[in-house]
Scaffold this motif. Structure first.
Motif, short mmCIF file in Angstrom:
data_model
loop_
_atom_site.label_atom_id
_atom_site.label_comp_id
_atom_site.label_asym_id
_atom_site.label_seq_id
_atom_site.Cartn_x
_atom_site.Cartn_y
_atom_site.Cartn_z
N ASN A 60 24.48 12.24 -6.37
CA ASN A 60 24.33 10.83 -6.74
C ASN A 60 23.08 10.55 -7.55
N ASP A 61 22.04 11.35 -7.40
CA ASP A 61 20.82 11.11 -8.17
C ASP A 61 20.96 11.48 -9.64
N VAL A 62 21.97 12.26 -9.99
CA VAL A 62 22.08 12.74 -11.37
C VAL A 62 23.28 12.15 -12.11
N LYS A 63 23.95 11.18 -11.50
CA LYS A 63 25.13 10.59 -12.14
C LYS A 63 24.76 9.78 -13.37
N GLN A 64 23.65 9.06 -13.30
CA GLN A 64 23.25 8.19 -14.40
C GLN A 64 22.15 8.85 -15.23
N PHE A 65 22.03 8.41 -16.46
CA PHE A 65 20.94 8.88 -17.32
C PHE A 65 19.61 8.54 -16.66
N PRO A 66 18.64 9.43 -16.65
CA PRO A 66 18.53 10.69 -17.41
C PRO A 66 19.09 11.92 -16.69
N HIS A 67 19.99 11.70 -15.71
CA HIS A 67 20.65 12.81 -15.01
C HIS A 67 19.63 13.79 -14.44
N HIS A 68 18.70 13.22 -13.70
CA HIS A 68 17.54 14.00 -13.26
C HIS A 68 17.22 13.70 -11.80
N MET A 69 17.19 14.75 -10.98
CA MET A 69 16.74 14.61 -9.60
C MET A 69 15.25 14.90 -9.54
N LEU A 70 14.52 14.05 -8.86
CA LEU A 70 13.07 14.20 -8.80
C LEU A 70 12.66 15.55 -8.22
N ALA A 71 11.62 16.13 -8.80
CA ALA A 71 11.11 17.43 -8.39
C ALA A 71 9.93 17.26 -7.44
N PRO A 72 9.60 18.30 -6.67
CA PRO A 72 8.45 18.21 -5.75
C PRO A 72 7.16 17.77 -6.44
N GLU A 73 6.90 18.29 -7.64
CA GLU A 73 5.67 17.93 -8.35
C GLU A 73 5.60 16.44 -8.64
N GLU A 74 6.75 15.82 -8.88
CA GLU A 74 6.78 14.38 -9.14
C GLU A 74 6.55 13.58 -7.86
N LEU A 75 7.15 14.02 -6.77
CA LEU A 75 6.99 13.30 -5.51
C LEU A 75 5.58 13.45 -4.95
N MET A 76 4.88 14.50 -5.33
CA MET A 76 3.50 14.68 -4.87
C MET A 76 2.56 13.62 -5.45
N LYS A 77 3.00 12.91 -6.48
CA LYS A 77 2.18 11.86 -7.08
C LYS A 77 2.30 10.53 -6.35
N LEU A 78 3.27 10.43 -5.44
CA LEU A 78 3.47 9.18 -4.72
C LEU A 78 2.29 8.87 -3.81
N ARG A 79 2.09 7.58 -3.58
CA ARG A 79 1.09 7.12 -2.62
C ARG A 79 1.80 6.25 -1.58
N PRO A 80 1.86 6.72 -0.35
CA PRO A 80 1.41 8.01 0.18
C PRO A 80 2.40 9.12 -0.15
N ARG A 81 1.94 10.35 -0.03
CA ARG A 81 2.83 11.48 -0.23
C ARG A 81 3.79 11.59 0.96
N PRO A 82 5.07 11.75 0.70
CA PRO A 82 6.01 11.92 1.83
C PRO A 82 5.82 13.27 2.51
N VAL A 83 5.92 13.26 3.82
CA VAL A 83 5.77 14.50 4.60
C VAL A 83 7.12 15.00 5.13
N TYR A 84 8.15 14.21 4.89
CA TYR A 84 9.51 14.61 5.28
C TYR A 84 10.39 14.47 4.04
N ILE A 85 11.03 15.57 3.63
CA ILE A 85 11.89 15.57 2.45
C ILE A 85 13.29 15.97 2.89
N GLN A 86 14.26 15.16 2.48
CA GLN A 86 15.63 15.39 2.91
C GLN A 86 16.53 15.54 1.69
#
Length: 338
Positions: free
Chosen positions: A310-336
């Motif tokens: 479901n994350d890649v159905k729409q443009f830009p057809h891109h699922m977020l990568a770990p390096e991108e999620l590491m920029k979040l504030r706060p960083r998530p400690v649980y990834i599903q």
């Protein structure tokens, strides 16, 4: 008669001596020794300084003043978070449409999950990564079922199969509950024999918690803080009575109404609470959901869900990568991953 009484009196005397610790028999523990043994079993809180350092790390220089969550209790020894990041595969073994757990055989599940674990290790070398199997143990249904609760409890052999998959990597297990028209008070105790296992934790999904008789799937459901508090206290009691390491409670969220009165959620040393961003779509939408419903409404820890399809159905057809999620504030400690 006195001869008959003598052995009884002698036995009582010996018992009194033994209880006073004066028998001279080293194999008989004194009451003081018994107390010390009991004290050994009591889990102490983790080190404050080390815990605070890790909380600051996952806050990732947040400037709102909301993260890390202030005045939270120290977890007990054996806590998973924030000492580790959890990377989980989600689903149900009966369905290929509910996540990767139902799509692939166990060996392939682990080939794929191992790859995600390694990606997270590379993205954040400072944080160990623990794999997990997040299995939907109570599934909301499209029909009322015999009891009118619109949910189906997975049979024990299916839950055991999920545990067996986790055992292949000594992974954590999360049992997820979609109550339908039932309640957490009714459903969570049904899983107690599993929740007594040190590596088994709990997830609850407000999306399928219906309060007005509406069938699940017709609209988004909701949980209130009082229901979250029931779950956390139930888990805390299991921890206290059975000397378990702290439990983790994952709560899914992608709308405002899915979780009401979040400020009234009680934090406890025995339970660690994760609010998991559960929405799907293009990256901008997922970032927006996190910024609207997770970051400004702090509870304790955060999670982030990624959808292979479901994350890649729409443009830009891109699922977020770990390096991108590491920029979040706060960083998530649980990834599903679903």
């Amino acid at each position: 008669m006195r001869k008959l009484q003598f052995p009884v009196i002698f036995a009582l005397f010996c018992g009194m001596v033994a209880c006073n610790g004066k028998s001279g028999n080293d194999s008989t523990p004194s009451s003081e020794e018994n107390i010390k043994k009991e004290e050994v079993k009591i889990r102490k809180p983790v080190d404050q300084a080390g815990y605070d350092v890790l909380l600051q790390y996952i806050a990732n220089d947040d400037t709102t003043g909301l993260w890390p969550v202030p005045d939270q209790p120290l977890p007990l020894e054996g806590a998973v978070l924030p000492y580790n990041r959890i990377v989980a595969y989600y689903g149900n073994l009966y369905s290929k449409n509910m996540g990767v757990l139902g799509e692939y055989p166990p060996d392939e599940v682990w080939r794929r999950l191992d790859k995600e674990v390694e990606a997270w290790k590379a993205a954040d070398p400072n944080t160990p990564v623990l794999p997990a199997i997040h299995y939907i143990a109570v599934v909301a249904q499209g029909n009322a079922m015999k009891d009118g609760k619109w949910r189906f409890r997975m049979p024990a052999h299916q839950i055991d199969s999920a545990l067996a998959i986790a055992k292949m990597r000594k992974a954590l297990v999360f049992l997820d509950v979609q109550v339908g028209l039932s309640t957490v008070e009714e459903e969570i105790p049904q899983l107690e024999k599993y929740l007594l296992m040190p590596h088994v934790h709990l997830g609850i999904d407000p999306e399928f918690s219906m309060k007005d008789g509406t069938p699940p799937g017709k609209k988004i459901g909701t949980y209130d803080a009082k229901e979250i508090n029931f779950c956390s206290e139930y888990l805390a009691e299991l921890v206290r009575k059975n000397n378990l390491p702290p439990k983790i409670l994952v709560i899914h969220r992608f709308t405002k109404g899915m979780l009401t009165n979040y400020k009234d959620i009680r934090l406890r040393p025995e339970v660690q609470i994760v609010i998991n961003m559960d929405g799907f779509g293009r990256p901008e939408l997922k970032y927006s959901t996190y910024e609207r419903f997770i970051r400004p409404k702090p509870v304790q820890f955060t999670g982030f869900k990624l959808f292979y399809k479901n994350d890649v159905k729409q443009f830009p057809h891109h699922m977020l990568a770990p390096e991108e999620l590491m920029k979040l504030r706060p960083r998530p400690v649980y990834i599903q991953y679903q």
